[in-house]
Design an enzyme around this catalytic site. Structure first.
Site: not given
Ligand code: ATR
Length: 278
Positions: A66, A78, A87, A135
């Site tokens: 994305k 925007e 998306n 995040a």
């Molecule tokens: P993206 O590619 O959209 O960033 P992602 O890497 O799967 O997807 O992460 C999405 C969110 O899930 C992030 O906020 C991630 O937190 P981190 O910034 O700390 O990596 C959160 N996340 C993934 N696994 C987690 C876990 N076991 N506990 C808490 N947050 C988690």
């Protein structure tokens, strides 16, 4: 034949073809077909060329592209600019435009639930606060509509993320958000708590945050819709809170994309919802 695609990696789980092909048939667009394609980063340029050449009429972009797709595009709408997340793609006057329909999808869903789409423009209104977990890539598409709903009330969008650095990055994009230490909750009643993390995709994956003292009026919302009820939602339901999964947001973003491509507004009726629940 007009070909539409959803691209991502992985892509097997995507229910977009099910919905889009259903609407295309329903609206008599019999020369249109919507497929899924698993792609790598190196394929993005070729996809854009295929849109430019008219071989592909429209594309949905999903995880993890994305943001990565943005450098290949000629223009962003925007919301896509504000969220740095795209998306939906289509060609207009030989320009490839990126849209973000996740934001509208989420806003519509919340509006249908609460009926409070109008932001606060007066200053003497009760405050409205929201709490976002995560995040990651999708989070900006949730911050934008929630900041809109906070409006000019004295409330805030509170955000907590496991990795502080990623939370700080999000704050650079949205300076008004309030960061909360991972594991803690905001010191105020929140209308909605939204899980935007990937925790819950795997069975028994749970977010270790203690919500036992949360107000019963808080809505717990998970962007995940498969599984239908994550432990985050199950625990909230057992505490007596209202819960919602990401299915309506998924349908609403699909509806907005369909409108962008065809100028037709499809209906989200019981049959559409049943298709997903088969
Ligand atoms: P993206 O590619 O959209 O960033 P992602 O890497 O799967 O997807 O992460 C999405 C969110 O899930 C992030 O906020 C991630 O937190 P981190 O910034 O700390 O990596 C959160 N996340 C993934 N696994 C987690 C876990 N076991 N506990 C808490 N947050 C988690």
């Amino acid at each position: 034949m007009k070909k539409y695609l959803v691209i991502g990696n992985p892509i097997d789980h995507s229910q977009s073809p099910l919905i889009q092909n259903y609407w295309m048939k329903k609206h008599g667009l019999l020369d249109s077909i919507y497929e899924k394609r698993k792609v790598e980063k190196k394929d993005l340029k070729k996809i854009i060329e295929e849109i430019r050449d008219g071989k592909i009429a429209g594309v949905n972009v999903t995880v993890p592209f994305k943001k990565l797709i943005i450098p290949y595009l000629d223009e962003l709408d925007e919301t896509a600019r504000d969220t740095q997340s795209v998306n939906t793609l289509r060609k207009v006057d030989n320009k490839i435009i990126g849209y973000n329909t996740d934001t509208t999808g989420f806003l519509k869903t919340v509006h249908d639930y609460y009926n409070f789409l109008t932001p606060h423009h007066a200053t003497d209104v009760p405050r409205r606060d929201f709490f976002i977990l995560g995040a990651g890539g999708v989070t900006p598409s949730i911050v934008t509509p929630l900041q809109f709903l906070v409006g000019r009330s004295s409330g805030s969008v509170w955000v907590s993320n496991r990795t502080k650095e990623n939370a700080n990055q999000l704050k650079k994009l949205f300076p008004k958000i309030e960061l909360v230490k991972w594991g803690e909750v905001p010191p105020i009643f929140c209308d909605i708590v939204v899980n935007t993390t990937s925790v819950g995709l795997k069975k028994d994956d749970n977010i270790n945050i203690d919500f036992t003292n949360s107000d019963k009026k808080t809505l717990f919302y998970d962007l995940i819709y498969n599984p239908k009820e994550t432990p985050f939602l199950r625990d909230a339901r057992l505490r007596g809170n209202k819960t919602m999964n990401g299915q309506m947001m998924f349908l609403n973003q699909a509806k907005e994309a369909f409108k962008i491509w065809t100028n037709v507004t499809p209906e989200i009726d019981d049959k559409t919802i049943k298709l997903l629940n088969k």
